[in-house]
Design an enzyme around this catalytic site. Sequence first.
Site, PDB file in Angstrom:
ATOM      1  N   SER A  27      20.137 -11.731 -44.718  1.00 13.05           N
ATOM      2  CA  SER A  27      20.839 -11.357 -45.951  1.00 13.05           C
ATOM      3  C   SER A  27      20.666 -12.333 -47.103  1.00 13.05           C
ATOM      4  CB  SER A  27      22.327 -11.179 -45.659  1.00 13.05           C
ATOM      5  OG  SER A  27      22.548  -9.987 -44.926  1.00 13.05           O
ATOM      6  N   LYS A  71      24.387 -18.223 -50.520  1.00  6.63           N
ATOM      7  CA  LYS A  71      24.174 -16.919 -49.884  1.00  6.63           C
ATOM      8  C   LYS A  71      23.685 -17.142 -48.466  1.00  6.63           C
ATOM      9  CE  LYS A  71      24.271 -12.660 -49.263  1.00  6.63           C
ATOM     10  NZ  LYS A  71      24.765 -13.038 -47.922  1.00  6.63           N
ATOM     11  N   THR A  72      24.416 -16.580 -47.537  1.00  8.80           N
ATOM     12  CA  THR A  72      24.107 -16.725 -46.120  1.00  8.80           C
ATOM     13  C   THR A  72      23.223 -15.577 -45.634  1.00  8.80           C
ATOM     14  OG1 THR A  72      26.099 -15.502 -45.531  1.00  8.80           O
ATOM     15  CG2 THR A  72      26.292 -17.893 -45.688  1.00  8.80           C
ATOM     16  N   GLY A  73      22.689 -15.760 -44.439  1.00  7.01           N
ATOM     17  CA  GLY A  73      21.923 -14.700 -43.791  1.00  7.01           C
ATOM     18  C   GLY A  73      21.993 -14.859 -42.289  1.00  7.01           C
TER      19      GLY A  73
END
Length: 301
Positions: free
Chosen positions: A66, A234-236
Amino acid sequence: MFRRLLLWFGCWAMAGCSPQAARRAALERELLRLTDSVQAQVGIAAVLGEGDTLTINNKPGYPMASVFKFHQALALLDSLDRARLTPDFPLSVRSSDLLPDTWSPLRDARPEGGYSLSVAELLAYSIAHSDNNVCDLLFRFLGGPETVGRYIHGLGLSDTAVAADEETMHRDPATQYANTTSPLDAVRLLERFRRGELLRPSSTDLLMHTMLSTATGPDKLKGLLPAGTPVAHKTGSGLRDAQGTVAADNDIGIIFLPDGRTCSIAVLITDSAEADSTNAHTIALISKNIYNYLASEETIK
């Protein structure tokens, strides 16, 4: 091993030059130790100051998961800026947009569909809450992942590819490896965004505020930093295969130091056999070490 010996020798040689070089060498040794301590490929990039970029295991091919929603947000806001539209522009949310069996806070809150939300509201779901259904809705508005890929390539980021949406990745987990980047490409993009080179000031402020409000991954980049440290990130998180290997566990962002300096940082983990909590703790330790290096640098001055 030979590469490690060369790096350690180079660090030892630099350490004899100045206290600053010795500190930098110690930081790189600790980061290498952390990357070697887990059953995974870990890539790191960080901008420690103007013209001073650190990389560990930098190469293309890290699945973004993501994290690519940040890339999508930039392409989306750029398209609105060019069309002279504001983030108040409304988009329709249909019940068919709200797929089951995927992470979707919007679907959980408003499953009926048949309403409109502004781009700004949708970005809050996509970025701050990493909503997969909202991400794909925004892809449809933009014209698909390929539109975002062209935008990113137009910025000269040749190590980055965006080619699959969330529905495709959940239907065929192998396509997680279609959306990839390098740690260095990720921090270069963060830096250009931070410096206001990509969007109108109002759009930059909106996305920065949204990233500062990110609710996912509190145990990643932010996990071991001093309480209250602002991090626009922003993580993923990828999917695990039948053998328990996770394709991606990532966090990229901009850390704000108390003295007003910033640090753009990307930690990308791929093909990890570790637990989610171990991956997150590894990211947090890397972030903490880089933060402490920068904080102590100001004290020395």
